[in-house]
Motif scaffolding. Structure first.
Motif, short mmCIF file in Angstrom:
data_model
loop_
_atom_site.label_atom_id
_atom_site.label_comp_id
_atom_site.label_asym_id
_atom_site.label_seq_id
_atom_site.Cartn_x
_atom_site.Cartn_y
_atom_site.Cartn_z
N ASP A 136 -2.52 -7.68 8.64
CA ASP A 136 -2.47 -6.51 7.77
C ASP A 136 -3.68 -6.45 6.84
O ASP A 136 -4.27 -5.39 6.63
N GLU A 137 -4.06 -7.60 6.27
CA GLU A 137 -5.19 -7.61 5.34
C GLU A 137 -6.47 -7.21 6.06
O GLU A 137 -7.30 -6.46 5.52
N ALA A 138 -6.67 -7.71 7.28
CA ALA A 138 -7.86 -7.34 8.05
C ALA A 138 -7.88 -5.84 8.30
O ALA A 138 -8.94 -5.19 8.23
N HIS A 139 -6.71 -5.26 8.58
CA HIS A 139 -6.62 -3.82 8.83
C HIS A 139 -6.96 -3.03 7.56
O HIS A 139 -7.70 -2.03 7.62
N HIS A 140 -6.46 -3.47 6.42
CA HIS A 140 -6.75 -2.78 5.17
C HIS A 140 -8.27 -2.78 4.89
O HIS A 140 -8.83 -1.77 4.47
N ALA A 184 11.48 -7.92 -10.12
CA ALA A 184 12.31 -8.17 -8.93
C ALA A 184 11.50 -7.85 -7.69
O ALA A 184 10.70 -6.90 -7.69
N PRO A 185 11.68 -8.62 -6.61
CA PRO A 185 10.94 -8.33 -5.38
C PRO A 185 11.39 -6.99 -4.80
O PRO A 185 12.57 -6.65 -4.84
N PRO A 186 10.45 -6.19 -4.27
CA PRO A 186 10.82 -4.91 -3.70
C PRO A 186 11.54 -5.09 -2.36
O PRO A 186 11.47 -6.15 -1.74
N SER A 187 12.23 -4.05 -1.94
CA SER A 187 12.85 -4.07 -0.62
C SER A 187 11.78 -3.77 0.42
O SER A 187 11.07 -2.76 0.29
N PRO A 188 11.62 -4.60 1.43
CA PRO A 188 10.57 -4.37 2.42
C PRO A 188 10.90 -3.18 3.31
O PRO A 188 12.06 -2.89 3.58
N THR A 189 9.87 -2.49 3.76
CA THR A 189 10.06 -1.40 4.72
C THR A 189 10.03 -1.92 6.15
O THR A 189 10.46 -1.23 7.06
N ARG A 190 9.53 -3.14 6.33
CA ARG A 190 9.50 -3.78 7.64
C ARG A 190 10.23 -5.12 7.56
O ARG A 190 10.17 -5.79 6.52
N PRO A 191 10.92 -5.50 8.61
CA PRO A 191 11.61 -6.80 8.57
C PRO A 191 10.60 -7.94 8.51
O PRO A 191 9.48 -7.83 9.01
N SER A 192 11.02 -9.03 7.89
CA SER A 192 10.15 -10.20 7.81
C SER A 192 9.88 -10.75 9.20
O SER A 192 10.79 -10.84 10.03
N PRO A 193 8.65 -11.14 9.50
CA PRO A 193 8.34 -11.76 10.79
C PRO A 193 9.12 -13.05 11.02
O PRO A 193 9.20 -13.53 12.15
N ALA A 194 9.68 -13.61 9.95
CA ALA A 194 10.38 -14.90 10.05
C ALA A 194 11.89 -14.75 10.15
O ALA A 194 12.60 -15.75 10.27
N GLN A 195 12.41 -13.51 10.12
CA GLN A 195 13.84 -13.35 9.95
C GLN A 195 14.67 -13.91 11.11
O GLN A 195 15.81 -14.34 10.90
N GLN A 255 -4.76 6.55 0.68
CA GLN A 255 -5.12 5.34 1.43
C GLN A 255 -4.70 4.09 0.65
O GLN A 255 -4.16 3.13 1.22
N LEU A 256 -4.94 4.09 -0.64
CA LEU A 256 -4.54 2.96 -1.47
C LEU A 256 -3.02 2.80 -1.48
O LEU A 256 -2.50 1.69 -1.42
N ALA A 257 -2.30 3.92 -1.55
CA ALA A 257 -0.84 3.88 -1.56
C ALA A 257 -0.30 3.33 -0.25
O ALA A 257 0.69 2.58 -0.23
N SER A 258 -0.93 3.71 0.86
CA SER A 258 -0.49 3.23 2.18
C SER A 258 -0.66 1.72 2.28
O SER A 258 0.25 1.00 2.74
N ALA A 259 -1.81 1.21 1.85
CA ALA A 259 -2.03 -0.23 1.88
C ALA A 259 -1.08 -0.95 0.93
O ALA A 259 -0.55 -2.02 1.25
N ALA A 260 -0.82 -0.34 -0.23
CA ALA A 260 0.07 -0.97 -1.21
C ALA A 260 1.49 -1.10 -0.66
O ALA A 260 2.19 -2.08 -0.98
N ARG A 261 1.93 -0.15 0.16
CA ARG A 261 3.27 -0.25 0.75
C ARG A 261 3.37 -1.48 1.64
O ARG A 261 4.40 -2.18 1.63
N GLU A 262 2.34 -1.76 2.41
CA GLU A 262 2.36 -2.96 3.26
C GLU A 262 2.27 -4.21 2.41
O GLU A 262 2.89 -5.24 2.73
N GLU A 263 1.53 -4.14 1.30
CA GLU A 263 1.46 -5.30 0.40
C GLU A 263 2.82 -5.56 -0.25
O GLU A 263 3.16 -6.71 -0.53
N ARG A 264 3.60 -4.50 -0.48
CA ARG A 264 4.96 -4.70 -1.03
C ARG A 264 5.84 -5.43 -0.02
O ARG A 264 6.69 -6.24 -0.41
N ASP A 265 5.64 -5.16 1.26
CA ASP A 265 6.35 -5.94 2.29
C ASP A 265 5.97 -7.41 2.18
O ASP A 265 6.84 -8.29 2.22
#
Length: 212
Positions: free
Chosen positions: A174-178, A24-35, A83-93
């Motif tokens: 986000d990917e560039a930042h990671h 199942a898709p995770p719940s995002p911590t940030r709203p979708s840019p398209a919402q 650091q990996l966990a922080s990037a993974a949270r954004e990837e879950r978004d």
């Protein structure tokens, strides 16, 4: 102070993350840019084009979850693991945003998502086993390649599909930042042969997930 997780605890958390990512898709911590953007009036051909590209990106985010999970499991230091966990949270978004956009387009995810996850987890674990500097270098190169592929998809999206465009544009940032953070943390440059193998693997995922 956070208690340090045991090997067994990390393994259980890794298995739980795998099930959540695939089932199942995770719940995002940030709203979708398209919402807040209106649904575009796309032709059937344009809708199919957008759906195919977003399915590829959803599969890519499944792979990203697995890569980070495999790397974190075998990370040597707590700092690298954080650091990996922080990037993974954004990837879950990203995963949640792509899943939501696919649903709006009336399309399914790749049928091979479990394969993408298992294969990518093994690759991530192999990178993690090589030490933190190599693992962070792997993150840097992965994100460089993903950023390039996202820019290609942005150019291929239908001009009126502002919703998909907004999602991919934010993902690119986000990917560039990671990648930058991995480099600053001491990521080691990878050999050309490894970078080429990574590119071939990414191309295989993109071509296959586009249709399956």
């Amino acid at each position: 102070m956070h208690a340090r997780l045991s090997w067994q605890d990390r393994l259980i958390a890794t298995l739980d993350e795998a099930l959540r990512s695939i089932a199942a898709p995770p719940s995002p911590t940030r709203p979708s840019p398209a919402q807040d953007l209106p649904e575009p009036d796309l032709t059937p051909a344009e809708r199919s084009q957008s759906a195919g590209l977003m399915r590829v990106n959803h599969a890519g985010e499944i792979a990203a979850q697995a890569l980070y999970s495999g790397q974190a499991l075998l990370a040597r230091s707590d700092a690298t693991r954080r650091q990996l966990a922080s990037a993974a949270r954004e990837e879950r978004d990203h995963l949640a945003w792509c899943a939501g956009r696919l649903a709006e387009l009336g399309e399914r995810a790749s049928l091979l998502d479990p394969l993408w996850y298992v294969g990518s987890f093994l690759v991530g674990a192999a990178a993690g086993a090589c030490g933190d500097r190599v693992s962070l270098g792997f993150v840097e190169e992965t994100e460089r390649q993903v950023e390039a592929h996202l820019k290609d998809h942005l150019a291929r999206l239908p001009a009126d599909d502002h919703k998909s465009t907004a999602i991919l544009a934010r993902m690119t940032e986000d990917e560039a930042h990671h990648g930058t953070m991995a480099s600053l943390a001491g990521g080691a440059p990878l050999p050309l042969s490894i970078r080429r193998l990574m590119a071939l693997g990414g191309e295989f995922l993109r071509r296959t997930a586009l249709i399956v």
